[in-house]
Write a protein that holds these residues in place. Structure first.
Motif, PDB file in Angstrom:
ATOM      1  N   SER A 168     -39.243 -10.823  42.081  1.00 14.73           N
ATOM      2  CA  SER A 168     -37.795 -10.886  41.906  1.00 14.73           C
ATOM      3  C   SER A 168     -37.503 -11.488  40.546  1.00 14.73           C
ATOM      4  CB  SER A 168     -37.152 -11.732  43.020  1.00 14.73           C
ATOM      5  OG  SER A 168     -37.491 -13.104  42.865  1.00 14.73           O
ATOM      6  N   SER A 196     -41.368 -16.725  40.886  1.00 13.94           N
ATOM      7  CA  SER A 196     -41.749 -15.734  41.891  1.00 13.94           C
ATOM      8  C   SER A 196     -43.049 -15.046  41.493  1.00 13.94           C
ATOM      9  CB  SER A 196     -40.630 -14.707  42.070  1.00 13.94           C
ATOM     10  OG  SER A 196     -40.352 -14.048  40.850  1.00 13.94           O
ATOM     11  N   GLN A 205     -39.139  -5.841  40.917  1.00 13.37           N
ATOM     12  CA  GLN A 205     -38.617  -5.549  39.595  1.00 13.37           C
ATOM     13  C   GLN A 205     -39.786  -5.227  38.660  1.00 13.37           C
ATOM     14  OE1 GLN A 205     -35.333  -5.349  38.695  1.00 13.37           O
ATOM     15  NE2 GLN A 205     -34.832  -5.702  40.854  1.00 13.37           N
TER      16      GLN A 205
END
Length: 512
Positions: A124, A129, A202
């Motif tokens: 993310s 993360s 992402q």
């Protein structure tokens, strides 16, 4: 004349086995000898108490407060996670490919060796993360890195000189990195599994440029040269294969601090794309472990440096006192094997100082940790350290071994020098003086001292892990040692072994 026959008295022969029971008898004799001398017991007790007290005093003089927000990585470690990100969402499996065509300094101050331009798959946009990335660096070639603490080398290629193709493939929680010089023949860099990776992640291009600080120290003082903390990378042939809910690429400064905050000094990044499909990213920051935090483990063992002097005195007196009073002749008369006598003395003094050191360092570490907590060293930046887990357990046991090895070193040199003052001074010069001089000498000389002298053993107290993929200045005053903890302790062990062999050679060639 009547002569009286002379009666020959046979020499005394011990009924004990010379190799087994004989050495056991020597150990008991040396053990008894130590515990019957009150002065030695007093030195041992004072050394233990001083170690604990100085550990506590050292911790009470350290405090921390304020500071920027803390970012924790997937493993709970403090990390840096700030970079320029051109990204899209990827749902399920997929592959992102791009070519790095250039990486240059954006400020004219010089590009650091760990500036990074590449592609990344990140759980993310939240700092800390999980992620996996393939990148090109100016000083270390192509790398595959993941979850901040892991790094794997790929082909050695400077993106400022030659384009480099990069690719990341996702299959479930498995990420596989590739590199190529022509976009046709690919080299597999490695495959990693990221636990807990969500279905939608992402992916895209990233640019990070940590500040390149180089410290120089000479006899005239210390200077610091700071290189660029901002770089520009160019990319083309960016493609994404897989399902995406985004209609195009977005640009984000991940982990950028609030510019209005008192400590906010981040420059905003920039992302552009040309009509021909060339992407240009400008940014700063780093994706790596944070090695700027104080070492709470090492800060809890400052008493060992002082307690060591008492163990040096104890190891010295354990043998030089017998030489001074002439009792060593009696010992060697009772046991002609001088090597066994020396081995028994070294064993006894080693076990006594190790046991006492283990108790005093364990207590000193515990009280120092409690004091540091009350002075602001609290989780999450400074996690709780269990006495029974590394690195605390390694530092406690290692410090006890350090104290015992120094005592054996002093004992062995005492046999060679036969002088209490001379032996204590020699050991202090070998073990303590290099540590003190390293704070003032030029860094190359200081680091050589901490590699080549017994002072290297203090590396066993390091609690921080220094990762090779992070540029840092290893400064003695910051508690950084050029050798790993166990390698540093091995240097002291080698000195102690050499001194013991020298003492054996001296005993065999010199009268008592």
């Amino acid at each position: 004349m009547t002569t009286t026959p002379t009666r020959t008295v046979p020499p005394y022969r011990s009924a004990l086995h010379p190799a087994r029971a004989g050495f056991g008898r020597l150990l008991r004799a040396e053990w008894t000898k130590f515990w019957t001398v009150r002065a030695w017991l007093l030195v041992l007790a004072i050394g233990a108490v001083v170690t604990v007290v100085v550990c506590q005093l050292g911790a009470s003089g350290s405090s921390v407060s304020g500071g920027p927000p803390i970012v924790l990585g997937p493993g709970g470690e403090v990390v840096n996670d700030s970079f320029r990100f051109t990204h899209r969402a990827l749902t399920g499996d997929g592959t992102v490919t791009a070519r790095v065509t250039g990486l240059k300094d954006a400020s004219g101050k010089g590009l650091g060796p760990w500036a990074k331009a590449g592609i990344i798959v990140k759980s993310s946009l939240k700092p800390g993360s999980p992620y996996a990335a393939v990148m090109a660096t100016p000083g270390h070639g192509v790398r595959m890195q993941w979850n901040f603490t892991h790094d794997k080398a790929g082909p050695s290629s400077d993106p400022a000189e030659a384009p480099q193709w990069l690719r990341l493939q996702r299959l479930g929680g498995k990420l596989t990195g590739y590199a190529s010089v022509d976009g046709r023949k690919w080299t597999r860099l490695g495959a990693v599994r990221l636990d807990g990776l969500p279905r939608t992640v992402q992916v895209g291009l990233f640019l990070a440029a940590p500040v390149n600080e180089v410290v120089h120290r000479s006899f005239g003082g210390t200077s610091e040269v700071a290189g660029s903390g901002q770089a520009t990378g160019t990319f083309d042939h960016l493609t994404l294969r897989g399902s995406s809910t985004d209609s195009g690429w977005s640009a984000t400064d991940v982990g950028a601090p609030d510019p209005d905050a008192p400590l906010g000094n981040s420059l905003p990044g920039a992302s552009t794309v040309s009509p021909t499909g060339t992407y240009t990213l400008t940014g700063q920051g780093d994706i790596a472990p944070d090695e700027n935090s104080p070492d709470m483990v090492q800060m809890s063992f400052q008493g060992v440096f002082v307690g060591l002097i008492f163990m040096v005195a104890l190891g010295t007196l354990f043998v030089t006192t017998e030489y001074k009073r002439g009792l060593i002749r009696t010992t060697f008369t009772a046991t002609p094997s001088r090597t066994k006598v020396l081995a028994a003395k070294a064993t006894v003094i080693g076990l006594i100082t190790f046991s006492t050191g283990l108790l005093s360092t364990a207590i000193g570490f515990t009280v120092a940790q409690k004091t540091l907590r009350s002075n602001g060293f609290k989780p999450p930046e400074f996690p709780d350290l269990s006495l029974l887990e590394n690195p605390a357990s390694r530092a406690v046991v290692g410090s006890a071994v350090l104290l015992s090895l120094v005592a054996v070193l002093a004992l062995s040199l005492g046999v060679v020098l036969r002088s209490s003052a001379g032996t204590i001074a020699t050991v202090v010069v070998l073990v303590i003086l290099p540590q003190i001089l390293s704070f003032a000498l030029p860094l190359p000389v200081a680091q050589w001292l901490l590699r080549a002298t017994p002072a290297a053993a203090f590396a066993i107290q390091q609690g921080l892990t220094y990762y090779p993929q992070v540029q840092h200045n290893c400064l003695p005053e910051s508690g950084c040692y050029p050798l790993t903890p166990y390698h540093g302790l091995a240097v002291l062990a080698a000195y102690a072994a050499a001194a013991f062999l020298l003492a054996v050679w001296t005993l065999r060639r010199r009268d008592a």
